[in-house]
Enzyme design. Structure first.
Site: not given
Ligand SMILES: Nc1nc2c(ncn2[C@@H]2O[C@H](COP(=O)(O)OP(=O)(O)OP(=O)(O)O)[C@@H](O)[C@H]2O)c(=O)[nH]1
Length: 364
Positions: A220-221, A228, A237, A263
């Site tokens: 997980d990123i 974003n 993306d 992500e």
């Molecule tokens: N650009 C983009 N963003 C996405 C996509 N799918 C999900 N996201 C975004 O990924 C973000 C994930 O956020 P969180 O689940 O809070 O996780 P995080 O900010 O990575 O925090 P941690 O996982 O706790 O480190 C959200 O803002 C989603 O809107 C996608 O296909 N493209």
């Protein structure tokens, strides 16, 4: 469903072989040869989708009739999303005319042979009746012209059969590319969640039957929302696609890399024990965190380093797929809670699994 793309001559023969099994089976069960129905029964005859096979065998044993809604349900449940059925419509008329053409040709060939055997037996009857020389000459001439006609017919038939073979091949390619589309995540071109679920089931069945074991990773990123929010969704993306490429590069070609959603990625590592999986995961984490990223052709803007958190688990005897995934998920939660940009693994089933929603908590 077989995930790898099938393009060899052997596979072409296999497709035609399956077609010859699927169509009679569908005819026997009074199932119309539409693309959706055909896709279901093609997969059934191919035998590589164990859940679909199990369900159809169960229905067959129960004497259930395969109405169009039963076939639609099987398609949606085991092969595609509701929208995928519409995608298949483009091949509908082709499939129908191809298959009905094939059946007609086969009918014509057997009819032609039957006609000729009738002619031969009438000739042999006439030979029994002490024919005069003149009758013999007529018989020989007649037989010659019959033979010429049959040969011409067969020549035309061979040409149209080979054309049909070409069409079967084209249709198969079309169906394959649709199938690949249904299994692929368009952003990263990695496998998607559906493909992962399917592959996990395959690997899991193999491990349960005493074949080689496997490990898995959930990747997980970190702080992706910030990417974003700061640089925009499009850049987000690009980062997802970039991480996907590095993940693919960081594992063996026999490992199965999929985008699970958002992500988050999942990787299946066949024939890999827990310790090796931990080492591979650490390698992947390090590669992703190695480079500073920047965007824009001119005035490049630095994104800094991207990091990922990784959870690792390995198949244990008496595991269910959910158990194995829950351990990897729990390990990911631990990695996030320990500050991110790290790998955690849970080797045994003893872990108390926390709900998935909790794992995104910011570090203390
Ligand atoms: N650009 C983009 N963003 C996405 C996509 N799918 C999900 N996201 C975004 O990924 C973000 C994930 O956020 P969180 O689940 O809070 O996780 P995080 O900010 O990575 O925090 P941690 O996982 O706790 O480190 C959200 O803002 C989603 O809107 C996608 O296909 N493209």
């Amino acid at each position: 469903m077989k995930i790898e793309s099938r393009t060899s001559g052997d596979d072409r023969e296999l497709s035609i072989k399956i077609l010859r099994q699927a169509v009679p089976k569908m005819t026997a069960l009074d199932i119309a040869v539409t693309p959706v129905n055909y896709a279901v029964w093609y997969e059934y005859c191919l035998g590589t989708n164990p859940l679909l096979k199990l369900e159809i065998d169960k229905l067959l044993n129960a004497g259930t009739s395969f109405t169009s809604s039963t076939n639609d349900r099987l398609f949606k449940e085991f092969l595609g999303e509701p929208g995928d059925a519409e995608k298949l419509c483009s091949v509908q008329s082709e499939t129908q005319s191809l298959i009905s053409g094939l059946i007609n040709k086969i009918r014509q060939i057997s009819q032609g042979t039957a006609d000729f055997s009738d002619v031969l037996s009438s000739y042999s009857d006439q030979l029994q009746d002490n024919p005069t020389e003149a009758t013999l000459a007529e018989l020989i001439e007649g037989l010659g012209s019959e033979l010429t006609q049959v040969m011409q017919k067969n020549k035309g038939m061979a040409a149209s059969l080979s054309q049909m073979d070409k069409e079967v091949n084209e249709l198969r390619n079309e169906m394959e590319s649709l199938q690949n589309e249904v299994m692929t995540d368009p952003l990263t071109t990695l496998f998607n969640r559906r493909a992962f679920d399917h592959q996990m089931q395959q690997v899991f069945n193999g491990a349960n039957q005493g074949d080689k074991s496997f490990s898995m990773m959930v990747v997980d990123i970190d702080f992706f929302k910030k990417v974003n929010d700061t640089y925009g969704h499009q850049t987000g993306d690009k980062v997802i696609a970039y991480v996907g490429r590095l993940l693919k590069k960081g594992v063996r070609s026999s490992d199965f890399v999929a985008r699970y959603g958002g992500e988050e990625f999942v990787i299946i590592l066949p024939d890999t024990d827990f310790n090796i999986a931990m080492t591979v995961a650490e390698g992947v984490r390090a590669i992703i965190n190695e480079k500073k990223l920047s965007i824009g052709a001119e005035n490049r803007q630095s994104l800094g380093r991207i990091s990922v958190s990784v959870g690792v688990s390995s198949f244990c005897t008496d595991d269910s797929i959910d158990d194995c995934m829950a351990r990897a998920d729990e390990a990911l939660y631990q990695a996030k809670s320990s500050g991110r940009n790290c790998v955690k693994g849970i080797e045994k089933q003893a872990a108390a699994v926390k709900p998935k929603d909790n794992r995104r908590a910011e570090p203390a």
